[in-house]
Design an enzyme around this catalytic site. Sequence first.
Site, mmCIF file in Angstrom:
data_model
loop_
_atom_site.group_PDB
_atom_site.id
_atom_site.type_symbol
_atom_site.label_atom_id
_atom_site.label_comp_id
_atom_site.label_asym_id
_atom_site.label_seq_id
_atom_site.Cartn_x
_atom_site.Cartn_y
_atom_site.Cartn_z
ATOM 1 C CE LYS A 1 64.154 0.911 68.447
ATOM 2 N NZ LYS A 1 63.043 1.258 67.554
ATOM 3 C CG ASN A 2 60.497 0.094 70.218
ATOM 4 O OD1 ASN A 2 61.185 0.922 69.605
ATOM 5 N ND2 ASN A 2 60.372 -1.157 69.840
ATOM 6 C CB CYS B 1 61.429 0.184 57.073
ATOM 7 S SG CYS B 1 60.465 -0.812 58.164
ATOM 8 N NE ARG C 1 56.552 -0.849 60.502
ATOM 9 C CZ ARG C 1 57.609 -0.570 61.255
ATOM 10 N NH1 ARG C 1 58.806 -0.643 60.739
ATOM 11 N NH2 ARG C 1 57.474 -0.198 62.508
ATOM 12 C CG ASP D 1 60.531 -5.387 67.915
ATOM 13 O OD1 ASP D 1 60.162 -4.432 68.607
ATOM 14 O OD2 ASP D 1 60.196 -5.538 66.724
#
Length: 420
Positions: free
Chosen positions: A22-23, A115, A120, A306
């Site tokens: 995904k990243n 978030c 962020r 993560d």
Amino acid sequence: MDSFLIEGGVPLRGDVIIGGSKNAVLPILAAALLTKDPCTIRRVPDLSDVRFMLEILKSLGAETRFEDGTVTIRAAKVKGFGDYELIRKMRGSICILGPLLARFGQARVSLPGGCVIGTRPIDLHLKGLAALKTKIKIENGYIDARVRRLTGSTVFLGGRAGPTVLGTANVMMAASLAKGITVIESAACEPEVSDLAQCLVSMGARIHGIGSPTLTITGVEELHGTDYEVIPDRIEACTFICAAAATRGDVIIHGSRPEHFAAVLDKLIEAGVRIERKAGTLRVTRPGRLKPTDITTMPYAGFPTDVQAQFMALISLAPGTSVITERIFESRFMHVAELMRMGADVAIEGPNAIVKGGRGLSAAPVMASDLRASAALVIGGLAARGKTQVHRIYHLDRGYERMEEKLRGLGARISRVAGE
Ligand code: EPZ
């Protein structure tokens, strides 16, 4: 909102195939804006974040197709302004800023919201783009960026928590079409950043130092299309490894690149997990009791933030005291309260979570709060005795493709309950 219903206590057994990262794929999709030519991106996971990014690219005027894990994008007729509502909703969309500036000399995107894991900020993104002569104004929640001609420069992108992954991506993409040479010092070295760099090189960019903290980008006049396959998702791989170990299973992980998560494997082995490498696969078993261990999240090649939540779910099963220190984000312990509802014993002291394990976990209704926290709760539910319901599973769908199907393929008793 959908939830997962999990009947825990079943050891996971069998084979699982890891999907695309995904990243890595989010900035690579944004990179397609840098050329008028069609780009084909392969091994793209079917995630809500990916579909969101494709919506954003479409709102900019790009033509996109997504079929069987392959995306084709043609950004021949794009404009510098996208759908702000969409852009505001996904932090990862900030990485369209660099490409739009490189293509049009101007961009107007909404400030990404914070978030649950932290505020962020994007100060380093803006510092890097300003170093390339961009004029930036922030007003009414939007970033208004303009530049006559992006001009190479040297910029230090290290912040209070180390390098910035998407900040490095933004500056690298802008620098690819700038006049002259750009040197990014304290660049992020995550495999996903290197994958973006390799993709840009396949489009004709000139980048040296890939994988190192110093990237040297020599701007070119234009970039051409590409046919590029994305790296496997190291975070998905680590999530399934933690689930296999937490359930005392016997799982073969296919398609991962273990060199991308050596720090996690090191800590798992220290905690008593057995990892056998065989012909490109990893066999995960946990012959005996887990042992307590300490982790500190760091920029690559350290332990990735993560995987912190998933590792905490696993280590909460280890008799003894483990300390988990989160050094990247200021509030990435949202999973703790929910794990405690399942019987985990965790005390938070600033950036440290002191985990006293050994009592096992018991099923409880729990609430997901963010992507990796929800993965931790699924792992907890798989290991706990009884039935666990994990609510707000849309968080999980952002970053894991068909997770319940992959887990059922390993023998887990898990089902998706349509939204209440
Ligand atoms: C990327 O986010 C990942 N997301 C995150 O994964 C990951 O946790 C993070 O990198 C760190 O590895 C994507 O790639 C889409 P950062 P990013 O800029 O780039 C501070 C997941 O679960 N910072 O590397 O937004 C920041 O506050 C997600 O898949 C500044 O101070 O993260 C943080 O403390 C979550 N100023 C640290 O740097 C800036 O301008 C690292 O952030 C930018 C960041």
